[in-house]
Write an enzyme that holds these catalytic residues in place. Structure first.
Site, PDB file in Angstrom:
ATOM      1  N   ALA A 175      -2.659 -48.810 -68.683  1.00  0.00           N
ATOM      2  CA  ALA A 175      -2.037 -49.901 -67.937  1.00  0.00           C
ATOM      3  C   ALA A 175      -2.720 -51.242 -68.223  1.00  0.00           C
ATOM      4  O   ALA A 175      -3.712 -51.318 -68.955  1.00  0.00           O
ATOM      5  CB  ALA A 175      -2.071 -49.592 -66.446  1.00  0.00           C
ATOM      6  N   HIS A 176      -2.198 -52.285 -67.616  1.00  0.00           N
ATOM      7  CA  HIS A 176      -2.670 -53.645 -67.854  1.00  0.00           C
ATOM      8  C   HIS A 176      -4.121 -53.850 -67.413  1.00  0.00           C
ATOM      9  O   HIS A 176      -4.561 -53.319 -66.410  1.00  0.00           O
ATOM     10  CB  HIS A 176      -1.766 -54.649 -67.137  1.00  0.00           C
ATOM     11  CG  HIS A 176      -1.617 -54.385 -65.665  1.00  0.00           C
ATOM     12  ND1 HIS A 176      -2.479 -54.885 -64.733  1.00  0.00           N
ATOM     13  CD2 HIS A 176      -0.712 -53.656 -64.991  1.00  0.00           C
ATOM     14  CE1 HIS A 176      -2.091 -54.499 -63.542  1.00  0.00           C
ATOM     15  NE2 HIS A 176      -1.020 -53.743 -63.655  1.00  0.00           N
TER      16      HIS A 176
END
Lengths: 355, 355, 355
Positions: free
Chosen positions: C244-245
């Site tokens: 994820a980010h």
């Protein structure tokens, strides 16, 4: 991802996002960044208290902070103090970055069928394919290599990133985003037994994505076998999620990465699913249910349930159970002790210890 | 997905699918749909008893039902009564929808290498790439953007949906379907340690998909490092599944969505894997083993095992264990009570309670 | 995947990989294969003791074995005896197969923007797209249909397999490999609440892949929202993994298939993640932590931890707990027995049994 535009002062930016400004600053700001990365012409974001200590070394021209964190800062630090700093971040990002040129036009290598109906401000990138009987609204952007198959309907202001496949007759609402590699309306996993073999049941149902839905990278949503798979308005789906045939996902639900929803399950509105959780087929999940990461739900859930574990049970009960597992060893020891005490007082010792 | 063809009467449809017809109906039927969606010229499907109450409001011209459910319906309701209603659904879908034109021909943008051997009734959609030394049988359909790399062999009647990648020298049987975005024969996760670093072992083995296999959307099947990865005849694999290098999957096995099979594991025939389950590498799974959703298998299993949990154990034992976790708190209480009783009678109280 | 070249004798091959040769053999070897598949002009690999019995039926011209296994073989069997047979396999594969022609040149259908900077020995396959402001080093191979978006930077000797998407401004190091269908720098799952609705926070941060990183098929790595997602040097990631980010993954970490790393989590160097494991967002994982398959980590971990289960705990404690679950039933029985004994001796029987 640059090409910023209008530089606004601290006061002007505060007017834009709401809240209060602190400190004297007259420069024109050029962007927004993490507190650790921000330059002297940028707003640094300080939302996480763990980063409070970074304030001293930050080069940011001003900080965007919550009221709580502002109280811990010197009033000499230039600040935008916001009740909802996350919302303020989004508004500032929108200000600084949204005016990037959004492309318009059909690339010379894009194949758009002559029978497709296309709205205004359309973009189709290199090697895009739009098949016949497709109907597309205004402001739709389809990036390189994506394929929109026969009979698909798409609303307005939809962004389809590269390498997306939308299968025949899928219906997409407005303001929908699909990240790279998502597959919408593929044929699902439905078979009937014929002796030891499995024989495919053709999947000829539909697949509907409501308004304001978002689909993550490489996520797969199967079409219905009969009837439709339905993703209601406002549902957000993260990367690598599996949604099987004939599932209905209630409005504003959030599915984290790698969630799996088995066939014909019906999910209420406003539910939240942790990463790698899943649910069996033909289940009903009540509105606003929250499913913990990694949970596996195999029964219907009442509205507002909080579930965890496999088979999933109430979250608190699950956590209590997990804590208790560590106590079993102690209980064994206590039972052995009690047995010793009793043995020392009674002659009756016919009960052998088993564990 | 329309373009239906021959309209048949209730009697004619019953002849087609087997079973018995009930009620008088002379119309020509145009399709098949869920009981809740079916129009008056369509067959409504009623397989799930939970939908029995929908009979009253259904507009369907006739219902397809099992013998059990038929017994609960008025004889005035037009019906096709089938011993195997799921099979009847498949046959009806095939009748109503299979005559959709299946495309033939090579799109002007498809690149088919001059050395590729191609059978009859071939279709290659826009931007398909077929590299050299590929050998393709009759009736193969390759949809837009799919890539068939060097030396691949493909049997007859294979359907390759959009955006599939088949890596060099993979061998595909007949009547195989690959959904959008599947990756067949990619290089797997094999390294040797060199100090703290991992150095790739080249993966130069093969990858074989048997006859009647089906591969779900965005599923990945790695080639062997040495030797082959083998998916035997009749195996069906759902979306987002990972099959690592040198795995062998026995005939007619069913892998649900998001299953992961680690390297060199050998799976027997007729096994069934629930969603998000997985197995460690270098394991042997016996024939007809059934693996529960979310299970993680780390040991060999005997044929006909039913496994659940992590580390996976016998399903019944697992479920009993899960139920028992909720009782630990009660046991603690009982032990405390017993201790109190004993304490009240004995002076020996030197054993302290621990938990 | 053939086209071998120079045939070397047993002695020459042993010189190439190190170790000792046993037995008389003067033939020129043409390849390397599993012990069960190897032909009489090939080296058969025998690393797994379970395959020792295959020695009798193997047609291999010689075997590559460890010192341990060599001791169990007749000295009449021709052998290369290696201290590190896995490394020897890699070296032999490299010898036999690496001289396959690596393609050079830009296919006539590849679209490379005139502003892209391209190094020497570049290959771009059919339908590749390289957008403007891209900067690519020497020896980079981009296979069919992959898309390199605006402003991406790529080092030297990078291999990008088919159907990869690299999003704007991603920075890729040298000697990186991306398998088919990987998505690098997509926009992640970041929203703020606005009543019941979720509103996207634009993700405008970067995504950096270090030198010698490898990314599996259909794996997704999101860009940062603000700040960067960072995959440090030497990290190897298997298929269908979600990163994820704003995640940071420390050097030389190994992520097995279907692992999920939630947003902003920071992972130390040299960690190892079993298949289908995951970690919550905003966590710090210490260096050299080993996470068991299927584990779900929700707390920071100290360096060199070994974790399992959900919520993840120490591996040994987890395994002990799992074993103890099977004993709860026995403990119930023992408590019942103790109660009976006590009951037989005391009149005090006011404590009812609950479970």
């Amino acid at each position: 991802m640059s090409e910023q535009v209008e530089e606004l002062t601290l006061t002007e930016l505060t007017d834009l996002v709401g809240g209060e400004s602190i400190g004297r600053s007259t420069i024109g700001f050029t962007g927004i960044a993490d507190i650790t990365d921000a330059k002297d012409t940028e707003i640094g974001v300080l939302i996480d208290p763990a980063y409070l200590s970074k304030t001293k070394t930050s080069k940011a021209g001003a900080l965007l902070v919550s009221q709580d964190l502002s109280a811990k800062l010197s009033s000499e630090v230039c600040q935008i103090v916001s009740e909802n700093p996350r919302k303020a971040v989004a508004l500032l990002l929108d200000h600084f970055y949204s005016l990037q040129k959004t492309p318009i036009g059909v690339h010379s290598t894009a194949i758009v069928h002559e029978n497709a109906q296309i709205g205004n401000d359309f973009y189709a990138g290199p090697y895009v394919v739009v098949e016949d009987c497709v109907n597309i609204g205004d402001g739709v952007k389809i990036h390189s290599h994506s394929v929109i198959q026969r009979g698909v309907e798409i609303g307005n202001e939809v962004v389809i990133h590269s390498h997306v496949v939308i299968c025949p007759s899928v219906r997409i609402g407005s303001r929908v985003t699909m990240q790279a590699g998502s597959r919408i309306g593929t044929e699902g996993f439905g078979y009937f037994n014929s002796g030891e073999k499995s024989v495919r049941i053709p999947h000829v149902g539909g697949c509907i994505l409501g308004d304001d839905t978002e689909i993550g990278a490489n996520t797969c949503i199967d079409r219905g076998s009969l009837g439709d798979t339905v993703i209601e308005n406002g549902v957000k789906i993260d990367n690598l999620v599996h949604v099987a045939h004939n599932v209905v996902i209630g409005a504003n639900t959030l599915l984290s990465a790698q969630v799996g929803i088995a066939g014909s399950t019906k999910i209420g509105i406003g539910t939240k699913w942790g990463g790698q959780s899943g649910v069996a087929g033909h289940i009903e999940i009540g509105d606003y249910t929250e499913i913990s990461a990694k949970a596996g739900v195999i029964e219907d859930s009442a509205p507002h349930s909080r579930l965890a574990g496999f088979p999933a049970k109430d979250l608190k009960e699950f956590l209590r159970g997990q804590a208790h597992i560590g106590r079993i060893e102690g209980l064994r020891k206590q039972i052995r002790e009690l047995r010793e005490i009793i043995k020392g007082h009674f002659t009756d010792d016919s009960h052998s210890e088993k564990s």
